[in-house]
Design a protein around this motif. Sequence first.
Motif, short mmCIF file in Angstrom:
data_model
loop_
_atom_site.label_atom_id
_atom_site.label_comp_id
_atom_site.label_asym_id
_atom_site.label_seq_id
_atom_site.Cartn_x
_atom_site.Cartn_y
_atom_site.Cartn_z
N SER A 1 0.84 -1.20 0.00
CA SER A 1 0.00 0.00 0.00
C SER A 1 0.86 1.24 0.00
O SER A 1 1.94 1.29 0.63
CB SER A 1 -0.92 0.01 1.22
OG SER A 1 -1.81 -1.08 1.19
N THR B 1 -0.01 6.91 3.49
CA THR B 1 -1.07 7.91 3.64
C THR B 1 -0.46 9.30 3.51
O THR B 1 0.63 9.57 4.03
CB THR B 1 -1.74 7.75 5.00
OG1 THR B 1 -2.29 6.45 5.11
CG2 THR B 1 -2.83 8.78 5.18
N ASN C 1 -5.36 7.62 1.25
CA ASN C 1 -4.60 6.38 1.14
C ASN C 1 -5.12 5.62 -0.07
O ASN C 1 -5.83 6.18 -0.91
CB ASN C 1 -4.65 5.57 2.44
CG ASN C 1 -6.03 5.02 2.75
OD1 ASN C 1 -6.97 5.17 1.96
ND2 ASN C 1 -6.17 4.38 3.90
N ASP C 2 -4.81 4.34 -0.19
CA ASP C 2 -5.25 3.58 -1.36
C ASP C 2 -6.76 3.39 -1.41
O ASP C 2 -7.31 3.06 -2.47
CB ASP C 2 -4.58 2.20 -1.36
CG ASP C 2 -3.15 2.27 -1.87
OD1 ASP C 2 -2.74 3.34 -2.35
OD2 ASP C 2 -2.44 1.24 -1.77
N THR D 1 1.92 7.01 10.67
CA THR D 1 0.82 7.54 9.87
C THR D 1 0.57 9.00 10.24
O THR D 1 0.43 9.32 11.42
CB THR D 1 -0.47 6.74 10.10
OG1 THR D 1 -0.24 5.37 9.78
CG2 THR D 1 -1.61 7.27 9.23
N ALA E 1 -2.49 3.17 6.53
CA ALA E 1 -2.20 2.97 5.11
C ALA E 1 -3.07 1.91 4.46
O ALA E 1 -3.45 2.03 3.30
CB ALA E 1 -0.73 2.62 4.93
N ASP E 2 -3.40 0.84 5.18
CA ASP E 2 -4.17 -0.26 4.59
C ASP E 2 -5.63 -0.26 5.04
O ASP E 2 -6.32 -1.27 4.91
CB ASP E 2 -3.52 -1.60 4.93
CG ASP E 2 -3.45 -1.83 6.45
OD1 ASP E 2 -3.72 -0.87 7.19
OD2 ASP E 2 -3.12 -2.96 6.86
#
Length: 659
Positions: free
Chosen positions: A3, A6, A87-88, A165, A189-190
Amino acid sequence: MPSAATTIRREQLTLPAAEVGPDNPLPPLCPLDEVHEVDSRTLEGLPRAMARQIGYEPLHSILPARLRDGYGRERSERALDALVLENDHLRVTVLPGLGGRIHSLFHKATGRELLYRNPVVQPASFALNGAWFSGGIEWNIGATGHTTLSCAPLHAATLPGPDGTPILRLWEWERLRDLPFQVDLWLPADSEFLYAGVRVRNPHERPVPTYWWTNIAVPEEQRVLAPAEEAWHYGYERTLRRVLVPVSDGVDRTYPQRSTHAADYFYEVPADRRPWIASLDERGQGLVQTSTGVLRGRKAFVWGSGPGGRRWQEWLTEPGTGGYAEIQAGLARTQLEHVRLEAESEIGWLEAYGPLAADPGPVHGDDWAAARAETEDRLAKALPGAAVDAAYAEWLPYADHEPVETLATGSGWGALEVLRAGHKLPGTPFEESTLGPDQEPWRALLDTGSFPAPRRVAPPGPSLVATHWRDMLETAPAEPLTEYHLGVAQWHAGDLAQAVRSWERALPLAPSLWPLLRCLAVADRLGGNRERAAQRYAESFEDLVSERRDTGETWRAVTAALGREAIEAQLAIGDTEAARRVWAGLHPSTRERGRFRFLEAMLLLAEDRREEARAVLAEEFEVADLREGEESLGTLWEKLGEGRPLPQHYDFRMRPTGN
């Protein structure tokens, strides 16, 4: 692929927006105009703990805040400062200059906006002090209602959080209760969930009544689900009654559009159940919010399908835009309650927001238990309750960490309070550099013991009313401006007779009479002496017109505010000639505003010029600062409409006709 990290970045968000406009320069001395109240009979029948918290120091005034009623209805493309967390999985857009509102929560995998994202920024009179706008996620602190910070800037900064983060921290000093607070936003992030760590601190040596409700706007065509079988219904008739969930009075109220009138549903979430609330569409997809156990209250607000609710929906956005409902989370069972925050203590919790996909069959089926179980099971898989508790524990040590990079600046009121009392508030710095013109005379009072005389002729600045500032004013040299501010503080404290004495004592030496005369007029009006109130209003307005130096924003704002009060006072005693004289002293652009077109129609009616009054109404003007729950337009129509139905344009009724 791993990932991506962020990120937090600045952006400009361009939207059609109406200017918030200047604050009302007159101190708001009148009792709080708040529709969320219950009558004494209802209060007697409520559970003891709920009744006690409803009666625990409810707010009676918005002092020291000022009214924000200087906005209009004309929108133009404006570039708004925005802060974006990404983020993703999620992209979160925050407006630091407008109360730290989360404007958008976008889920990338499905390409869906999880919130009701208002395509415009249109202030309306829903906040405790006026200006507020709909949409997104808002942080309500202070007292029952929308916060006075709805359209105000907050401090914002970044700092490293758990696992590195980045955290976006929002903080400010809430002035109604004198409490600093912070909201820390971060996206692991995930993670498909946005976390919000919230902390409210009481730095004082006394307990303070505390209020918090997070309001989340969602599309109104979705179903609202919560872990409850009962709710407390509030329908803007000043009653609170227990109802079944989902069906009450033969209608499934978990679908917002099935209610006819605006209503609140405060869900009874059992103490042993995980707190959550969700809004899911016909496919079972939507938004879920959950939290740690401190934030136990859950609520749904609906506008309903009636003409009044539809008109409000149009009023708050633009034609062709879908409607919204609100799902909410708070510290108490209902928004009418305040909880006790002990001296030199704090309260904190964690909230999580994210997408939820459930089986639409049970979600929209007739079996409420099955609908709740399906939603709760999907939530447990997406974000277990233990994970929320763990995230809170992980965040808590970072709450005191100092911000690293400043992104936005709020007011200087927190800095003034820190200077006065030497509060130690790690994590939320209120720097001296944020002090501005509004705080300057109060810092001088703090440093010298004297309130400085103004350098130029201008309306008085904001008053401070807390006990410590009132004590300083009482011991300061008795100059006219000092007596004026002292009277405001005494009035707020309930010492009405002493406030009147302070204002009267200042009159002989005051270079400006109108601020004092206006305060005395308010005291007369609320004391039942309408004739003397009207006389003092007339004298106050005449003095203001002779003193004002230009037609700049501040002078125009104070002339409009005082003129409105003066006209209403003259109409209350039937003195139409005096009302006309005030009307003539208003700026032409002020007379064109919707609120003053309404006053013009009222004045024409009082002069028995009914056809001219009807002609004004026929123009279908817009009263920009129409208050939530206000029924004045309907009342005027009843007097002039010759029995015809209230036009949709003027129909803002939030309760059944006749209640």
